[in-house]
Design a protein around this motif. Structure first.
Motif, mmCIF file in Angstrom:
data_model
loop_
_atom_site.group_PDB
_atom_site.id
_atom_site.type_symbol
_atom_site.label_atom_id
_atom_site.label_comp_id
_atom_site.label_asym_id
_atom_site.label_seq_id
_atom_site.Cartn_x
_atom_site.Cartn_y
_atom_site.Cartn_z
ATOM 1 N N CYS A 132 5.451 14.671 25.808
ATOM 2 C CA CYS A 132 5.726 14.828 24.369
ATOM 3 C C CYS A 132 4.913 13.820 23.561
ATOM 4 N N GLU A 133 4.881 12.586 24.022
ATOM 5 C CA GLU A 133 4.128 11.541 23.323
ATOM 6 C C GLU A 133 2.646 11.909 23.247
ATOM 7 N N SER A 134 2.107 12.363 24.354
ATOM 8 C CA SER A 134 0.689 12.737 24.403
ATOM 9 C C SER A 134 0.398 13.915 23.464
ATOM 10 N N GLU A 135 1.269 14.915 23.491
ATOM 11 C CA GLU A 135 1.071 16.079 22.623
ATOM 12 C C GLU A 135 1.168 15.696 21.145
ATOM 13 N N LEU A 136 2.111 14.836 20.814
ATOM 14 C CA LEU A 136 2.244 14.388 19.424
ATOM 15 C C LEU A 136 1.036 13.581 18.973
ATOM 16 N N GLN A 137 0.513 12.745 19.850
ATOM 17 C CA GLN A 137 -0.685 11.975 19.505
ATOM 18 C C GLN A 137 -1.867 12.911 19.245
ATOM 19 N N ASN A 138 -1.996 13.936 20.083
ATOM 20 C CA ASN A 138 -3.065 14.916 19.875
ATOM 21 C C ASN A 138 -2.887 15.658 18.558
ATOM 22 N N LEU A 139 -1.659 16.061 18.275
ATOM 23 C CA LEU A 139 -1.385 16.771 17.024
ATOM 24 C C LEU A 139 -1.621 15.868 15.818
ATOM 25 N N GLN A 140 -1.270 14.597 15.941
ATOM 26 C CA GLN A 140 -1.496 13.662 14.849
ATOM 27 C C GLN A 140 -2.994 13.533 14.565
ATOM 28 N N GLY A 141 -3.798 13.457 15.619
ATOM 29 C CA GLY A 141 -5.243 13.387 15.441
ATOM 30 C C GLY A 141 -5.788 14.640 14.776
ATOM 31 N N GLN B 280 -7.539 15.017 11.060
ATOM 32 C CA GLN B 280 -8.848 15.646 10.891
ATOM 33 C C GLN B 280 -8.805 16.748 9.840
ATOM 34 N N ASN B 281 -7.694 17.443 9.763
ATOM 35 C CA ASN B 281 -7.565 18.555 8.816
ATOM 36 C C ASN B 281 -7.177 18.110 7.408
ATOM 37 N N GLN B 282 -6.865 16.847 7.248
ATOM 38 C CA GLN B 282 -6.467 16.341 5.933
ATOM 39 C C GLN B 282 -7.556 16.572 4.893
ATOM 40 N N LYS B 283 -8.793 16.469 5.305
ATOM 41 C CA LYS B 283 -9.902 16.644 4.365
ATOM 42 C C LYS B 283 -9.920 18.053 3.760
ATOM 43 N N LEU B 284 -9.306 19.006 4.440
ATOM 44 C CA LEU B 284 -9.291 20.381 3.942
ATOM 45 C C LEU B 284 -8.475 20.518 2.653
ATOM 46 N N VAL B 285 -7.582 19.572 2.417
ATOM 47 C CA VAL B 285 -6.778 19.599 1.186
ATOM 48 C C VAL B 285 -7.685 19.471 -0.032
ATOM 49 N N LYS B 286 -8.791 18.786 0.121
ATOM 50 C CA LYS B 286 -9.687 18.525 -1.015
ATOM 51 C C LYS B 286 -10.822 19.549 -1.131
ATOM 52 N N ILE C 199 3.025 11.956 6.084
ATOM 53 C CA ILE C 199 3.415 12.597 7.340
ATOM 54 C C ILE C 199 2.649 11.990 8.510
ATOM 55 N N SER C 200 1.322 11.906 8.371
ATOM 56 C CA SER C 200 0.524 11.444 9.508
ATOM 57 C C SER C 200 0.654 9.945 9.751
ATOM 58 N N ASP C 201 0.713 9.154 8.697
ATOM 59 C CA ASP C 201 0.726 7.707 8.876
ATOM 60 C C ASP C 201 2.121 7.116 8.992
ATOM 61 N N THR C 202 3.063 7.649 8.275
ATOM 62 C CA THR C 202 4.399 7.054 8.282
ATOM 63 C C THR C 202 5.350 7.795 9.217
ATOM 64 N N GLN C 203 5.529 9.075 8.959
ATOM 65 C CA GLN C 203 6.534 9.826 9.711
ATOM 66 C C GLN C 203 6.159 10.014 11.178
ATOM 67 N N LEU C 204 4.942 10.458 11.440
ATOM 68 C CA LEU C 204 4.532 10.649 12.838
ATOM 69 C C LEU C 204 4.457 9.319 13.575
ATOM 70 N N ASN C 205 3.994 8.270 12.914
ATOM 71 C CA ASN C 205 3.972 6.953 13.557
ATOM 72 C C ASN C 205 5.385 6.489 13.906
ATOM 73 N N ALA C 206 6.340 6.760 13.028
ATOM 74 C CA ALA C 206 7.728 6.375 13.302
ATOM 75 C C ALA C 206 8.273 7.136 14.514
ATOM 76 N N VAL C 207 7.974 8.408 14.580
ATOM 77 C CA VAL C 207 8.430 9.218 15.717
ATOM 78 C C VAL C 207 7.768 8.731 17.007
ATOM 79 N N LEU C 208 6.468 8.477 16.947
ATOM 80 C CA LEU C 208 5.757 7.983 18.131
ATOM 81 C C LEU C 208 6.294 6.622 18.570
ATOM 82 N N GLN C 209 6.643 5.769 17.627
ATOM 83 C CA GLN C 209 7.211 4.469 17.982
ATOM 84 C C GLN C 209 8.584 4.638 18.632
ATOM 85 N N HIS C 210 9.369 5.561 18.111
ATOM 86 C CA HIS C 210 10.689 5.835 18.690
ATOM 87 C C HIS C 210 10.537 6.347 20.129
#
Length: 126
Positions: A24-33, A37-43, A74-85
């Protein structure tokens, strides 16, 4: 069920939990990456006076800025919190597994000692 069997069962369960958490940790890290990467698509597309201008463009640009902020949250705060947990839980499981391994070794030593003692007693009666 014997005490040793119970300990072995608990050990097996904890090892399976650890295996699943690491996946789960590995999959979440991959999804976070991928998410980052897709964040730039917002702009995209970039809005200029040539492509789109006016009140609607301003409103749309405001919405995109909010989406960008949400993306970062989501990517910096929420996902990092979940990964830390998850990392904390992994450490906890590793400690539980180590404790169970110590208990198993102690129980096996106790059982061997009892068997040795019983063997000596039975030889003494003969």
């Amino acid at each position: 069920m014997s005490y040793l069997a119970s300990l072995l069962s608990q050990l097996s369960e904890k090892q399976e939990q650890l295996r699943r958490l690491k996946i789960c940790e590995s999959e979440l890290q991959n999804l976070q990456g991928e998410f980052r990467q897709n964040q730039k698509l917002v702009k995209e597309p970039e809005l200029t006076s040539v492509t789109w201008a006016g009140d609607l463009a301003t409103t749309f640009e405001s919405i995109r800025k909010e989406a960008d902020i949400s993306y970062k949250d989501i990517s910096d705060t929420q996902l990092n919190a979940v990964l830390q947990h998850i990392a904390d839980k992994i450490l906890s499981l590793i400690q539980e597994i180590q404790l169970l391994e110590i208990q198993i070794a102690a129980e096996r030593a106790r059982m061997e000692s009892e068997e040795s003692k019983e063997s000596k007693e039975s030889k003494g009666k003969e």
